[in-house]
Design a protein around this motif. Structure first.
Motif, short mmCIF file in Angstrom:
data_model
loop_
_atom_site.label_atom_id
_atom_site.label_comp_id
_atom_site.label_asym_id
_atom_site.label_seq_id
_atom_site.Cartn_x
_atom_site.Cartn_y
_atom_site.Cartn_z
N ALA A 99 -6.35 -1.10 -5.08
CA ALA A 99 -5.50 -2.26 -5.36
C ALA A 99 -6.29 -3.20 -6.26
O ALA A 99 -7.49 -3.40 -6.07
CB ALA A 99 -5.13 -2.96 -4.07
N VAL B 83 0.61 3.78 -2.89
CA VAL B 83 -0.63 4.53 -3.06
C VAL B 83 -0.52 5.81 -2.25
O VAL B 83 -0.31 5.78 -1.04
CB VAL B 83 -1.83 3.69 -2.60
CG1 VAL B 83 -3.11 4.49 -2.71
CG2 VAL B 83 -1.93 2.44 -3.43
N THR C 273 -0.68 -2.87 -6.74
CA THR C 273 -0.90 -1.41 -6.67
C THR C 273 0.10 -0.75 -7.59
O THR C 273 1.15 -1.32 -7.90
CB THR C 273 -0.66 -0.88 -5.25
OG1 THR C 273 0.62 -1.32 -4.81
CG2 THR C 273 -1.72 -1.32 -4.27
N GLN D 163 0.81 -1.22 0.00
CA GLN D 163 0.00 0.00 0.00
C GLN D 163 0.85 1.28 0.00
O GLN D 163 0.33 2.37 -0.16
CB GLN D 163 -0.97 0.01 1.18
CG GLN D 163 -0.34 0.31 2.51
CD GLN D 163 -1.38 0.60 3.58
OE1 GLN D 163 -2.57 0.56 3.32
NE2 GLN D 163 -0.93 0.89 4.76
#
Lengths: 364, 621
Positions: free
Chosen positions: A33, A21, A46, A18
């Protein structure tokens, strides 16, 4: 799409990917995702268009399929759930239902068709490197990466696979850090990649101390495969400057200094520097190093420390940050500083194949 | 000014040679000129209270009432009659009107184009006199019970001059002119109480015995004052005092430049020139706000250049220019020398002590600007401050305690780090306390200060910081340059190369290791250590270009260094990445410590200030 998964595994996977992002940004789909369920594992991806990350997580799949879900919100929910099995079901409108124990959530996702294509792990060449080794190499060089965006090629580390060695170089035009490591690869796989700063940071985060990783290199991108996680990054296009020519050949004088002692002396003395004036004078005399700073309007500081030195007296001025950076990122007890005089480039070395060139400051 | 209305026998004809020097011109051009003449007379009468009333933009009625010395009947008649008659006898003979005296023509000429009533009484007289003149001919003289002082009413201006009447503008325009005349005189004489009423509505009521700053605040409001710094400096025989606007508050024209020479509203080309020099270049040729009082021996200034006496001529314009530049640069260049009175990380002061301090500071600052005490001049405005907030005992996180929290502090000081910028609130920092809230739009920094919200453009801020560093180095003559590991070669266009070659020694002396590399190529081997990362190509191009376009500007020394520093700052490459918290705080601190934090070296603003008051107004609170 329908699957059930162990909470801790799911969360671990989400947290690994993550980071790319950003949380803000214009493209909504990049906040999501991509989640693909196939066989006995979940593939989650991602991307921020420069860097993509992907990981595989075991799960029980009842109905294969794919979707994209907002990763930060999903991870927050999973984090708050009690440990146990989580049931996820996604309908054809990309609305996900997450159920665990007494908890029930509905999350609105987006179609997988909108998700940008992600590079595959195939490359012309594949190099195998120990994770811990690569991480150390990045640590010893990445601080020297240039932040100057007008010279794009310097905004990353050079990874040169050549002569059965991986040479890693970073420079901002004022100092240069270089490490080398012998690795095995076929001669036809010799190549030079420039990995952007952001990918370096991300890679250092993903690397652990054990096991190998595989590097797949293509002309404009590289893919790093670390266990069940993969990171791919665009490469900086361009030719890295000829770094060999800036490394001084032989130096007249060589000083042996205790790394920790030098670092802490510099730290102390540089308290009296300012952004405006940070010239730190290092004066080497017989077995003694004097570090002094005199900042107009602020004050002055001086410290002496014992060194092993028998050469002529040399006085040289450096930006103290540039001296401290490598000292913080190597672990040897002793470092060697090689110089010719007070105005030529100096060379910092240690017992591992590490080399650091730094340009002195000049007062006129 | 001329009509001294104090005692009989004081009205006198000026010698012809003086009168001849006076430029010709119509006195009464529009209602505002009537207001000007009447107010000037009232001020000269020694009044402590002047009330101006106008109706319909001054067309219907202009009335100026003062409580000054007044006139006896003979003087009153003399002031009107002699000149009024002469004017009526020979309207076209401007030459002759001129001979009648320096401004002596004011009342008669007004009386000749209106229905004019003069009511006046001296303190020594039992009864006052009332004169009624219509179109210049005396209709009535009678005794009347009147208060001490003079009241002149001018009704139906230009009723007998249709041509003039036709050229009068809209009521609003005339009223605006009247208002600006009123403002000028109100500023010049803060000791006199004044009021302006238009169509029954009171536009201004100014208490007497005000200090200049109180008068400014009464006229323009506290927000306006916040952007002003006081100044007072005497250089030779010339004293300059008043207020200079900060360079981030500018206007497109000179409408907010109030300049008084020996207390007379006036201007001169040299003043505009001095302002241009004293201020940093302002974006888009904007004009700073100033309220300047220049005082000098009267024989050094010639007020008779222009009939309305708005434009004057100095006998020693260079002295005036120097005095102005020195005074303004000192004021807006910030009183940096005064800082570090207190360690920045001093523990939060005791609440009571702080409250006490506030009182003290206010008392000491409440010094009339007419008797300017230097300390008072060196300080920014002090508002009639609300009582400092009863601070909770909880330590305000890192926010610096100010001896004088004049505005209600941001309530409550939010958690998070405050930047201890300057302990001394008067140290020339744009704010006394600030906290970086974050970056908006991926670019602008948002700060919270105790007076409002500040938006900072990091790029402009960085340019300002670097510029001053480079100039400091250039001035100290010692430059520190960082050698480059990989020298860069830059090819310039032949003309640029020639210019750069011409000034190469100055460029080198500033710490740029630039050398010729043959056939219009230059090699950059080192850069000033203060500069950080720059694009060498842009750097050399900028320098060459700027050196040429500047020509040989003003005799100022170091102009080439200034140019080079400016060019270099423009070439500095900012990262497009958002600033880290530390980097943002450092930049904000560095900016606050500069001498001219409000603009970048090119004159663009570095920050935009939005006061809480403004926010409240916009939110309709």
């Amino acid at each position: 799409m329908k699957f059930s998964i162990v909470r801790s595994k799911f969360l671990d996977g989400l947290q690994r990917i993550q980071n790319v992002v950003s949380g803000r940004g214009t493209l909504q789909i990049l906040q999501n995702a991509m989640i693909e369920a196939e066989g006995d594992r979940l593939c989650m991806t991602t991307t921020d268009l420069d860097i993509s990350e992907r990981c595989y997580v075991e799960c029980q799949i009842e109905e294969p399929g794919s979707t994209t879900l907002p990763i930060r919100r999903l991870a927050s929910i999973i984090r708050e759930l009690d440990e146990g099995k989580i049931m996820v079901e996604v309908d054809e409108d990309d609305v996900a239902t997450v159920q665990s124990g007494s908890s029930y959530f509905k999350i609105i996702g987006m179609s997988v068709r909108d998700f940008p294509p992600v590079p595959v792990t195939e490359g012309k060449f594949c190099y195998r490197i120990d994770q811990g080794v690569l991480r150390e190499m990045l640590r010893k060089t990445s601080y020297a990466i240039s932040q100057d965006e007008t010279r794009r090629v310097l905004n990353g580390v050079l990874m040169a696979f050549k002569d059965n060695k991986l040479t890693m170089v970073a420079t901002d035009g004022r100092r240069l850090a270089l490490v080398e490591q012998e690795i095995e690869f076929p001669p036809e796989a010799e190549a030079e990649l420039i990995l952007p700063n952001k990918a370096v940071t991300e890679l250092m985060r993903l690397l652990s101390n054990e096991g190998d990783l595989k590097v797949y290199a293509q002309t404009n991108q590289a893919v790093f495969e670390i266990g069940t996680t993969m990171m791919s990054s665009k490469l900086i296009d361009g030719v890295y400057p000829n770094y060999r020519q800036v490394i001084p050949g032989a130096c007249d004088e060589r000083v042996v200094i205790e790394r920790e002692a030098l670092l802490s002396a510099l730290r102390r003395v540089s308290v009296v520097t300012t952004d405006k004036s940070n010239a730190t004078r290092l004066t080497f005399s017989a077995n003694q190093l004097t570090i002094s700073i005199n900042t107009p309007d602020v004050g002055e500081g001086r410290d002496t420390l014992p060194v092993k030195y028998a050469g002529k007296e040399i006085s040289i001025i450096f930006n103290p940050e540039y001296v401290m950076d490598p000292l913080k990122n190597i672990d040897d007890d002793e470092v060697y500083l090689e110089m010719n005089d007070g105005h030529s480039p100096a060379l910092l070395k240690c017992n591992v194949p590490f080399l650091y060139v730094l340009m002195p400051l000049r007062i006129s | 000014m001329l009509v001294r209305m104090v005692k009989d026998g004081h009205i006198r004809l000026l010698p012809i040679h003086v009168a001849n020097k006076i430029a010709a011109g119509e006195v009464v051009e529009r209602p505002a000129s009537v207001v000007k003449e009447l107010m000037e007379n009232a001020i000269d009468s020694g009044a402590t209270r002047i009330d101006v009333t106008v109706t319909a933009g001054g067309r219907k009625l202009i009335e100026v009432r003062d409580n000054g010395g007044g006139m006896g009947r003979d003087d009153a008649l003399l002031s009107i009659e002699r000149q009024a008659t002469s004017k009526i006898r020979d309207v076209d003979d401007i030459e002759r009107i001129d001979t009648l005296g320096f401004r002596g023509e004011a009342l008669p000429s007004i009386a000749s184009v209106s229905r004019f009533t003069l009511k006046t009484r001296r303190e020594v007289d039992e009864a006052g006199s009332e004169l009624v003149i219509v179109g210049g001919s005396l209709q009535d003289v009678r005794e009347a019970g009147l208060p001490v002082g003079t009241t002149i009413s001018v009704r139906d201006l230009f009723f007998n001059v249709p041509a003039r009447r036709k050229f009068l503008r809209a009521f609003q325009t005339e009223q605006a002119h009247i208002r600006s005349v009123f403002t000028l005189h109100a500023l010049a004489h803060p000791e006199i109480g004044m009021s302006l009423t238009s169509d029954g509505r009171e536009l201004a009521r100014l208490p007497p015995d005000a200090t200049l700053e109180e008068r400014v605040r009464d006229l323009f409001g506290a927000d306006f004052c916040a952007g002003l710094v006081p100044l007072d400096r005497t250089r030779g025989e010339i004293r300059v005092y008043g207020f200079a606007g900060l360079p981030n508050q500018t206007r497109t024209d000179r409408s907010e430049q109030y300049i008084f020479i020996n207390r007379r509203p006036a201007t001169a080309p040299v003043i505009a020139y001095a302002l241009r020099e004293a201020y940093p270049p302002l974006e888009g040729n904007r004009k700073p706000i100033v309220l300047l009082f220049i005082e000098m021996p009267p024989e050094h200034v010639d007020v008779n250049v222009h009939p309305t006496k708005r434009e004057v001529r100095f006998h020693k314009p260079v002295d005036v220019r120097e005095a102005l530049i020195a005074a303004i640069t000192e004021a807006i260049g910030n009183t940096h020398r005064h800082k570090n009175n207190e360690p920045a990380d001093a523990p939060p002061a005791d609440t009571k002590a702080a409250a006490h301090d506030t009182q003290d500071t206010r008392d000491t600052q409440d010094v009339s600007l007419r008797t300017l005490v230097p300390e008072a001049a060196a300080r920014p405005f002090d508002y009639p401050a609300p009582v400092p907030l009863p601070l909770v005992d909880a330590p305000r996180p890192a926010a610096v305690p100010f001896p004088a929290p004049m505005q209600p502090a941001p309530v409550p000081p939010p958690t998070g780090k405050g930047l201890p910028l300057f302990a001394d609130p008067h140290a020339g920092s744009p704010w006394r306390w600030c906290r970086v809230l974050g970056q908006v739009g991926g670019r602008y920094l948002l700060l919270e200060t105790d007076d409002g919200m500040v938006t900072v453009d990091p790029r402009a801020a960085r340019e300002r910081v670097l510029y001053e560093r480079l100039m400091d180095n250039a001035r100290s003559g010692e430059t520190l340059s960082q050698r480059m590991l990989l020298p860069e070669t830059v090819q310039l266009a032949p003309r640029d190369a020639a210019r750069l070659r011409k000034h190469l020694s100055v460029v080198q002396a500033m710490g740029f290791g630039v050398a010729e590399f043959g056939s219009d190529h230059f090699i950059v081997e080192s850069l000033p250590a203060a500069l950080g990362t720059v694009s060498c190509r842009e750097l050399l191009g900028n320098i060459a270009h700027d050196l040429e376009t500047a020509g040989t500007r003003r005799g100022a020394e170091k102009w080439r260094e200034e140019l080079i520093a400016k060019a270099a700052c423009r070439a500095v490459t900012g990262s497009s990445e958002p600033l880290s918290e530390e980097a943002a705080e450092r930049l904000v601190n560095d900016l606050a410590a500069t001498r001219m934090p409000y603009t970048c070296p090119r004159g663009r603003p570095t920050m935009i200030f939005t006061s809480y008051r403004e926010l409240e107004r916009k939110f309709g609170r």
